[in-house]
Design a protein around this motif. Structure first.
Motif, PDB file in Angstrom:
ATOM      1  N   THR A   1       0.815  -1.477  -0.128  1.00 55.19           N
ATOM      2  CA  THR A   1       0.250   0.148   0.081  1.00 55.19           C
ATOM      3  C   THR A   1       0.776   1.158  -0.151  1.00 55.19           C
ATOM      4  OG1 THR A   1      -0.237   0.075   2.439  1.00 55.19           O
ATOM      5  CG2 THR A   1      -2.013  -1.152   1.223  1.00 55.19           C
ATOM      6  N   SER A   2       1.786   1.154  -0.187  1.00 61.81           N
ATOM      7  CA  SER A   2       3.084   2.120  -0.299  1.00 61.81           C
ATOM      8  C   SER A   2       3.673   2.450   1.003  1.00 61.81           C
ATOM      9  CB  SER A   2       2.465   3.590  -0.908  1.00 61.81           C
ATOM     10  OG  SER A   2       2.268   3.539  -2.219  1.00 61.81           O
ATOM     11  N   GLY A   3       3.482   1.465   1.706  1.00 61.64           N
ATOM     12  CA  GLY A   3       4.339   1.668   3.399  1.00 61.64           C
ATOM     13  C   GLY A   3       5.655   1.775   3.223  1.00 61.64           C
ATOM     14  N   SER A   4       6.315   1.091   2.150  1.00 64.23           N
ATOM     15  CA  SER A   4       7.792   1.288   2.313  1.00 64.23           C
ATOM     16  C   SER A   4       8.101   2.845   2.139  1.00 64.23           C
ATOM     17  CB  SER A   4       8.433   0.264   1.144  1.00 64.23           C
ATOM     18  OG  SER A   4       8.095  -1.093   1.572  1.00 64.23           O
ATOM     19  N   THR A   5       7.448   3.199   1.022  1.00 61.62           N
ATOM     20  CA  THR A   5       7.682   4.817   0.781  1.00 61.62           C
ATOM     21  C   THR A   5       7.699   5.588   1.971  1.00 61.62           C
ATOM     22  OG1 THR A   5       7.268   4.787  -1.564  1.00 61.62           O
ATOM     23  CG2 THR A   5       6.836   6.831  -0.529  1.00 61.62           C
ATOM     24  N   ILE A   6       6.438   5.416   2.780  1.00 61.89           N
ATOM     25  CA  ILE A   6       6.109   6.150   4.018  1.00 61.89           C
ATOM     26  C   ILE A   6       7.232   5.866   5.155  1.00 61.89           C
ATOM     27  CG2 ILE A   6       4.537   6.426   5.792  1.00 61.89           C
ATOM     28  CD1 ILE A   6       2.393   5.466   3.729  1.00 61.89           C
ATOM     29  N   SER A   7       7.448   4.643   5.040  1.00 64.36           N
ATOM     30  CA  SER A   7       8.559   4.200   6.208  1.00 64.36           C
ATOM     31  C   SER A   7       9.988   4.945   6.113  1.00 64.36           C
ATOM     32  CB  SER A   7       8.882   2.892   6.100  1.00 64.36           C
ATOM     33  OG  SER A   7       9.649   2.251   5.386  1.00 64.36           O
ATOM     34  N   VAL A   8      10.400   5.293   4.795  1.00 59.45           N
ATOM     35  CA  VAL A   8      11.588   6.049   4.704  1.00 59.45           C
ATOM     36  C   VAL A   8      11.612   7.589   4.823  1.00 59.45           C
ATOM     37  CG1 VAL A   8      12.538   4.212   3.032  1.00 59.45           C
ATOM     38  CG2 VAL A   8      11.631   6.325   2.107  1.00 59.45           C
ATOM     39  N   ASN A   9      10.235   8.070   5.129  1.00 58.77           N
ATOM     40  CA  ASN A   9       9.926   9.354   5.408  1.00 58.77           C
ATOM     41  C   ASN A   9       9.315   9.578   6.767  1.00 58.77           C
ATOM     42  OD1 ASN A   9       9.811  11.046   2.691  1.00 58.77           O
ATOM     43  ND2 ASN A   9       9.221   8.886   1.905  1.00 58.77           N
TER      44      ASN A   9
END
Length: 338
Positions: A25-33
């Motif tokens: 769900t794009s969680g990896s993108t959020i995690s690096v932010n």
């Protein structure tokens, strides 16, 4: 299983915020932010990112205090948390993406190292169509091919003549290696005929055949979102817009963040794994009938997804209508799965 859908708001001074990462769900993108972008489940210190800092610091990054992924938030931790930030995606496209991500034939794109049992399980399902059809009782591959090959190898071994003597067969081939029924395996992938507690227990003890993003679906994560918890939801389809809005809401009532600068651009994780190194057709449904079947199989998942959106304090009725329309577009057959 279903909780009430009433929105819950928490006074800003009381907020203790966690990010709950639902797979694909794009969680990896959020995690690096977010500054605390490491997994609480992995015994790492979450006092700061492993690299020491996140370059695109935001109010949400400052305020999120823990991060959970592919696990159930422990009760002692859940009792302390007042607010959950999570991300969602159309359940149909999320499931297909999860299938492509976990599939051994896509390992060059995902960089995953698959154990033998994963190859054995997915030999039932070379394509997403095989999985959907099998779960509907229309399996094209009835038995797991890898296990059938193992049966043949066992047969060769017990019938081998060495030193002029034929070895007797101590037990039947079926007792040596049990083939897997592809229909049963497909139903387990969708969590059919299993309660949430059954899945949770089998995941914890490692006995579930699909300990991956297909098993860890909205129904599983919803157990970590009891009604008393405030919920902020980021939609993959409008991730940047929702990220900006959530940051605004987390700062507007707190004088500490009144003069915080505008939300900087995302530091992205580009990983479109379903379209790399393998045939795109492998990850696509073949016709409208298969779309209808997949929607039927995911009906509880779709219901839970909509309940999450209803409960989100940062989303409204129009956002819910858009989510319903997006699901209906696919399930009615009027639009393709992208």
């Amino acid at each position: 299983m279903m909780h009430q859908t009433q929105k819950t708001s928490v006074p800003d001074d009381d907020r203790v915020i966690a990010f709950l990462h639902i797979g694909k769900t794009s969680g990896s993108t959020i995690s690096v932010n977010i500054r605390r972008g490491c997994h609480d489940c992995c015994m790492q210190s979450c006092s700061g990112r492993i690299d020491g800092w996140t370059p695109n610091e935001t109010i949400a990054s400052q305020r999120i205090q823990s991060y959970y992924h592919r696990e159930f938030i422990p009760h002692d931790k859940l009792n302390q948390i007042t607010t959950i930030v999570t991300a969602v995606r159309n359940p149909i496209t999320r499931f297909i993406s999860a299938f492509a991500y976990e599939h051994p034939l896509n390992s060059r794109a995902t960089k995953l190292t698959h154990r033998r049992h994963v190859w054995e399980q997915f030999s039932c399902f070379p394509k997403i169509s095989h999985l959907v059809k099998a779960a509907m009782g229309r399996a094209e591959i009835r038995w797991n091919k890898a296990h059938m090959n193992a049966l043949r190898e066992q047969a060769k071994q017990v019938n081998t003549v060495q030193f002029g003597k034929r070895y007797s067969r101590p037990k039947s081939i079926q007792e040596v290696v049990q083939p897997i029924n592809c229909t049963e395996l497909a139903r387990m992938a969708f969590g059919l005929n299993e309660t949430s507690m059954d899945i949770k227990q089998s995941v914890v003890n490692g006995s579930h055949p699909f300990v991956n993003h297909m098993t860890f679906d909205y129904r599983q994560y919803y157990q970590s979102m009891p009604p008393a918890k405030e919920l902020f939801v980021l939609r993959q389809e409008s991730l940047w817009k929702d990220w900006e809005h959530v940051n605004f809401l987390l700062g507007k009532d707190n004088p500490k963040y009144q003069n915080w600068p505008a939300v900087p651009p995302f530091q992205r994780v580009e990983r479109n794994v379903s379209h790399q190194y393998a045939s795109q057709e492998r990850w696509k449904l073949q016709d409208v009938q298969e779309q209808h079947w997949l929607c039927h199989l995911l009906r509880d998942e779709i219901r839970t997804y909509l309940m999450i959106i209803i409960r989100a304090v940062n989303l409204n009725g129009d956002d819910l209508s858009n989510a319903v329309s997006d699901v209906d577009r696919i399930c009615s057959g009027s639009g393709s799965v992208e």
